[in-house]
Design an enzyme around this catalytic site. Structure first.
Site, PDB file in Angstrom:
ATOM      1  N   GLU A 134      -9.158  39.943  10.969  1.00  0.00           N
ATOM      2  CA  GLU A 134     -10.128  38.647  11.066  1.00  0.00           C
ATOM      3  C   GLU A 134     -10.792  38.091   9.980  1.00  0.00           C
ATOM      4  O   GLU A 134     -11.784  37.805   9.898  1.00  0.00           O
ATOM      5  CB  GLU A 134     -11.428  39.241  12.051  1.00  0.00           C
ATOM      6  CG  GLU A 134     -10.669  39.676  13.505  1.00  0.00           C
ATOM      7  CD  GLU A 134     -11.536  40.184  14.356  1.00  0.00           C
ATOM      8  OE1 GLU A 134     -11.485  40.074  15.503  1.00  0.00           O
ATOM      9  OE2 GLU A 134     -12.622  40.829  13.873  1.00  0.00           O
TER      10      GLU A 134
HETATM   11  C1  TNX Z   1     -11.970  42.819  17.058  1.00  0.00           C
HETATM   12  S1  TNX Z   1     -10.237  45.132  16.217  1.00  0.00           S
HETATM   13  C2  TNX Z   1     -12.438  43.398  15.808  1.00  0.00           C
HETATM   14  C3  TNX Z   1     -13.709  44.100  15.906  1.00  0.00           C
HETATM   15  C4  TNX Z   1     -14.576  44.102  17.012  1.00  0.00           C
HETATM   16  C5  TNX Z   1     -13.912  44.428  17.991  1.00  0.00           C
HETATM   17  C6  TNX Z   1     -14.532  44.415  19.574  1.00  0.00           C
HETATM   18  C7  TNX Z   1     -10.648  44.690  14.972  1.00  0.00           C
HETATM   19  C8  TNX Z   1      -9.703  45.151  13.857  1.00  0.00           C
HETATM   20  N1  TNX Z   1     -11.561  43.650  14.933  1.00  0.00           N
HETATM   21  O1  TNX Z   1     -14.412  43.600  14.668  1.00  0.00           O
HETATM   22  O2  TNX Z   1     -15.652  44.977  16.840  1.00  0.00           O
HETATM   23  O3  TNX Z   1     -12.769  43.604  18.226  1.00  0.00           O
HETATM   24  O4  TNX Z   1     -13.713  44.709  20.419  1.00  0.00           O
END
Ligand code: TNX
Length: 536
Positions: free
Chosen positions: A351
């Protein structure tokens, strides 16, 4: 009259503790399900008179025997003598091949035999033996003096070599005792990797001696504005040691280049100047473009970001053009690698919505080299596969199948954590009191009913290193919240990782997880009583 009372007490204790006499070994509620169980008639009587006899590399077995004795003595109040001479509980290490986690457990009227080709295999045999005992063995101070273990034979071997879970200690900090409690539960389920998500926007949770403000500033809060916290390096070493006693390897994660607000709040010199504005995500993205136009090549006065206690993701980034960024990472990776005996270092990589695509690729490739130079193998969330992965590095599939395929096309392995199945922070249904549901609602059957080897078209078993169940903690504030989201689903995911897909069966799992529930109850674990299971 006295005799009558004694008789009543005796029959009560018999019915409490020996009610399983005559039960089949295969009815004992093993989770995860062993590869092969055959029940025979008869049973072994365990009492304080029994001795443990160890053979083969005494040194490595002694720790396992003391673990076993600790478990027994909590419940029974006594330990079993052990030595190399003679005993009815035989533990035989036949080789030392750490890759071979298989074991055999044989129980007869006369003796119990656990044999394996690695200490880990012996440890899993001990876990299965504990589950073959009455569930009261998981309760404290039962006063039980003697009980029966049904006879039979078990042969067992895991489907995947990496069977993991993740704790996000960044969004809400969890103290060392809670991590140890979690490790205890993982060990019972034969899980062998604990991934610690040690940094994120809301908190930096591991002491770095060469960059002390990371914890002096970056650890001081958490989601919702609570006081946060962090592990000193001594704390971390204690977690590593406690985990190793349970054949669990710690995988540390420093998430980058995104998810770095806590670091950018600790050291303004690292901050490219993109702070989360009050506005929505689009404003953030625009501000990044603007910041890049304004700042590239010019003299920017860098300022520390503000500490962040919200739940948004994707607004922060390290400056991928800045030398100091790599000096920082070099120090962080070195200090953590030095106190991490395991092979992996997790670099995050998810992300990074405000890092330009090219910058992201350059950054991930450079960070992989830093990690390799410190003797570790990188794991990254599936986005890292958009970069060139070094041989042996692992992509953790959570969201995008095309990323997972990119990794496999490069010859790299996948760690399976599909958010729709393996995310322990997803709500069970719309009424679950905590948790998120952006990926799915995950009831117990859904967490159980999937096969890592067929989940993504074009990715097969040999491409898969293993399975990991992450617990993100935006909504998880304490141990009770953790237990409510993790159990019973961690039992389902442990079975997905350990037991061959061909042997897994929902009806059978339902009857076994019910028994597992009694073990959890005996340990005071407040788990989710899924309406799909008859817990009575
Ligand atoms: C996505 S999964 C994220 C996390 C969040 C999560 C909540 C991932 C690699 N990144 O930063 O905590 O969703 O479900």
């Amino acid at each position: 009259m006295k005799n009558l009372y004694a008789l009543a007490a005796l029959s009560l204790s018999l019915s409490l503790f020996s009610c399983n006499k005559g039960d089949n070994l295969s009815d004992r509620g093993f989770v995860p399900l062993p590869t092969q169980i055959s029940s025979s008639s008869g049973s072994f009587t365990l009492n304080a008179e029994q001795k443990i006899q160890i053979s083969g590399n005494e040194e490595s077995l002694r720790g396992i025997v003391s673990y076993f004795n600790q478990q027994l003595s909590k419940s029974l109040g006594f330990e079993l003598e052990s030595g190399t001479e003679s005993g009815s509980i035989k533990i035989e290490l036949e080789a030392n091949n750490p890759e071979d986690e298989s074991y055999e457990l044989t129980i007869s009227d006369e003796e119990i035999l656990i044999s394996a080709n690695s200490p880990a295999g012996i440890f899993y045999g001990v876990q299965t033996l504990l589950q073959a005992m009455p569930v009261e063995v998981f309760a404290e101070n039962t006063g039980m003096q003697s009980f029966e273990i049904p006879a039979g034979e078990i042969q067992d071997n895991p489907a995947y070599s990496y069977r993991g879970s993740m704790l996000d200690v960044s969004r809400h900090f969890l103290p060392v005792e809670d991590v140890k409690h979690y490790l205890d539960q993982m060990a019972n389920l034969k899980l062998n990797y604990l991934h610690l998500h040690l940094s994120d926007d809301q908190g930096w949770r591991i002491e770095i001696k060469s960059w002390p403000q990371l914890t002096e500033i970056g650890a001081q809060t958490e989601v919702g504005g609570g006081e946060g916290g962090f592990f000193t390096q001594e704390d971390y070493k204690e977690i590593v040691r406690y985990a190793a006693e349970r054949f669990i390897t710690i995988v540390p994660e420093i998430d980058m280049p995104g998810h770095t607000n806590a670091a950018l709040a600790s050291y303004g010199d690292l901050n490219p100047g993109i702070n989360l504005p009050d506005g929505d995500f689009e404003t953030v993205t625009k501000s990044v473009d603007k910041a890049e136009d304004e700042f590239k090549g010019s003299n920017i006065t860098r300022e520390a970001a503000e500490l962040y206690t919200g739940r948004e993701v994707g607004f922060s980034t390290l400056d991928t053009d800045l030398d100091l960024t790599y000096e920082f990472i070099e120090d962080v990776v070195r200090e953590i690698a030095e106190i991490t005996p395991g092979p992996y270092f997790h670099i995050g990589g998810d992300e990074s919505h405000v890092t330009a695509k090219d910058d992201y690729v350059y950054f991930i490739e450079r960070v992989q080299e830093i990690v390799r130079d410190h003797g570790k193998t990188s794991i990254g969330w599936d986005e890292v596969a958009t970069s060139k992965l070094l041989p042996g590095n692992v992509a953790q599939f959570w969201a995008l199948e095309e990323n997972a395929k990119l990794a496999v096309d490069q010859g790299n392995q996948i760690l399976m954590s599909p958010a729709k199945k393996a995310y322990l922070d997803m709500q069970y249904d719309s009424t679950t009191r905590i948790g998120l549901h952006w990926a799915a609602y995950i009831e117990l059957d859904s967490a159980y009913l999937w096969d890592p080897a067929t989940y993504v078209d074009g990715i097969s078993k040999s491409d898969i290193l293993g399975v990991e169940a992450p617990l993100w903690t935006e909504t998880v504030e304490n141990r009770a919240d953790t237990e409510y989201l993790v159990f019973p689903r961690l039992g389902a995911l442990a079975e997905v990782a350990w037991s061959p897909a061909s042997s897994r069966d929902w009806e059978s799992f339902k009857s076994r997880i019910r028994v597992m529930g009694q073990r959890w109850e005996n340990q005071g674990i407040g788990f989710y009583k899924s309406p799909l299971v008859n817990w009575e």
